[in-house]
Design an enzyme around this catalytic site. Structure first.
Site, mmCIF file in Angstrom:
data_model
loop_
_atom_site.group_PDB
_atom_site.id
_atom_site.type_symbol
_atom_site.label_atom_id
_atom_site.label_comp_id
_atom_site.label_asym_id
_atom_site.label_seq_id
_atom_site.Cartn_x
_atom_site.Cartn_y
_atom_site.Cartn_z
ATOM 1 N N GLY A 1 -0.208 1.087 1.397
ATOM 2 C CA GLY A 1 -1.084 2.104 0.934
ATOM 3 C C GLY A 1 -2.255 1.895 -0.040
ATOM 4 N N CYS A 2 -2.924 2.976 -0.135
ATOM 5 C CA CYS A 2 -4.227 2.627 -1.084
ATOM 6 C C CYS A 2 -3.565 2.507 -2.585
ATOM 7 C CB CYS A 2 -5.353 3.349 -0.914
ATOM 8 S SG CYS A 2 -4.849 5.403 -0.659
ATOM 9 N N PHE A 3 -3.141 3.755 -2.961
ATOM 10 C CA PHE A 3 -2.457 3.845 -4.391
ATOM 11 C C PHE A 3 -1.618 2.671 -4.788
ATOM 12 C CE2 PHE A 3 -3.802 8.450 -5.000
ATOM 13 C CZ PHE A 3 -4.550 8.372 -5.990
ATOM 14 N N ALA A 4 -0.533 2.354 -3.726
ATOM 15 C CA ALA A 4 0.127 1.312 -3.693
ATOM 16 C C ALA A 4 -0.482 0.116 -4.241
ATOM 17 C CB ALA A 4 0.930 1.351 -2.566
ATOM 18 N N THR A 5 -1.463 -0.538 -3.292
ATOM 19 C CA THR A 5 -2.284 -1.719 -3.521
ATOM 20 C C THR A 5 -2.754 -1.655 -4.857
ATOM 21 O OG1 THR A 5 -2.695 -1.766 -1.308
ATOM 22 C CG2 THR A 5 -4.130 -2.935 -2.761
#
Length: 327
Positions: free
Chosen positions: A136-140
């Site tokens: 995921g984007c936030f996760a990255t």
């Protein structure tokens, strides 16, 4: 001659649009089809208007089950349904940009085994993988801020995260908080402490530091800009700023797209690139890590292409040497 045929499922959204742009400029790729039931028969450039003059194929509602690579750009929870209804060749490599297969309990399905596709964490495993769960984007952004500390077992207290994403993070479907009059000159938080990306963040942190039992306190925010994620992360750290810098530079010394900057960061440095830039600041016994990415590229389509490059033995940066929209 371009060597690998690629298909995209769910072709009308923001991430698919970015993926199409990247793929048609990749020297090893032939874009075989872009699947969209709602747009079948329409020119792709009618939806993704930045591709006018660059692409003359149309959306389709049929698939080629023998493509070498399949990218799934479907809404979260829909990838497994699509794969169950549409079998592909055993040689087809699958990269899912949704969240269906990111967690350990979900990675095995239908005789497949998905590998979590964060190259800075699992480059060698990705090279051998047949199915990838794209992060995921936030996760990255948040994982790249934390993994160097986790790698040395240094996350011994709670982690505090405040991160802002642009409007494209909400997708193309219109909602009350994505209307221009609401979003413009506005700012708000959502899903405080419960965002769906927390599961994969904990999973990766514990992969490197299995005794991590503290909390990751994550406050996601909506910004009044189109794209990008600006994350500030802080936690306990007794070492000096020089020691912290050495830890991060050592961890990312072979990373192709993640770098540590001596200077304070701003979002325009990464928008339209596959980069993650990090900046470190020490205050008393707290280390502040700033992490910035483009949510549609390093947070989605760019990272998916980076994973494809690794899976096929291409140079990792192929098709991803992009200039930031700095001016």
């Amino acid at each position: 001659m371009k060597n690998i045929k690629v298909g995209i499922i769910g072709g009308a959204g923001y991430t698919a649009g970015e993926l199409i742009r990247l793929l048609i400029n990749h020297p090893e790729v032939h874009l075989d089809f872009v699947y969209s039931t709602s747009n079948a028969g329409n020119p792709i450039s009618k939806v993704h208007q930045d591709l006018v003059g660059s692409l003359d194929i149309k959306f389709t509602d049929t698939v080629n089950p023998d493509v070498e690579v399949l990218f799934l750009c479907l809404g979260h929870g829909n990838s497994i349904k699509f794969l169950e209804a549409n079998p592909f060749s055993k040689r087809t490599k699958i990269i899912d940009l949704g969240n269906d297969f990111r967690l350990e309990n979900d990675k095995k399905s239908m005789g497949m085994e998905f590998v979590y596709g964060l190259p800075e964490l699992q480059r060698e495993t990705i090279k051998r993988a047949h199915q990838i769960a794209n992060p995921g984007c936030f996760a990255t952004a948040i994982q790249l801020a934390l993994l160097p500390l986790a790698n040395l077992g240094l996350l011994d207290k709670d982690v505090h995260v405040n991160a802002v994403t642009g409007a494209t993070g909400a997708g193309t479907s219109l909602t009350a908080t994505s209307h221009f009059p609401w979003r413009d000159n506005n700012f708000s938080y959502y899903k405080p402490f419960t965002h769906q990306h927390l599961g994969e963040i904990y999973q990766s942190v514990r992969q490197l530091q299995n005794d991590f039992t503290s909390e990751i306190l994550f406050m996601p925010n909506r910004g009044n800009f189109s794209r990008g994620i600006f994350a500030t992360v802080y936690t306990h750290f007794e070492g000096s700023i020089e020691e912290a810098t050495s830890i991060y530079q050592t961890f990312y010394k072979t990373a192709k797209f993640t770098s540590v900057s001596e200077d304070v960061l701003h979002l325009k440095q990464v928008v339209n690139t596959n980069k993650c830039l990090l900046h470190l600041h020490k205050h008393n016994n707290k280390l502040l890590i700033t992490s910035i990415i483009d949510n549609l590229l390093k947070g989605a389509s760019g990272q998916a292409l980076q994973n494809m490059n690794l899976m096929f033995g291409f140079e990792e940066t192929t098709g991803l040497n992009l200039k930031a929209n700095y001016f």
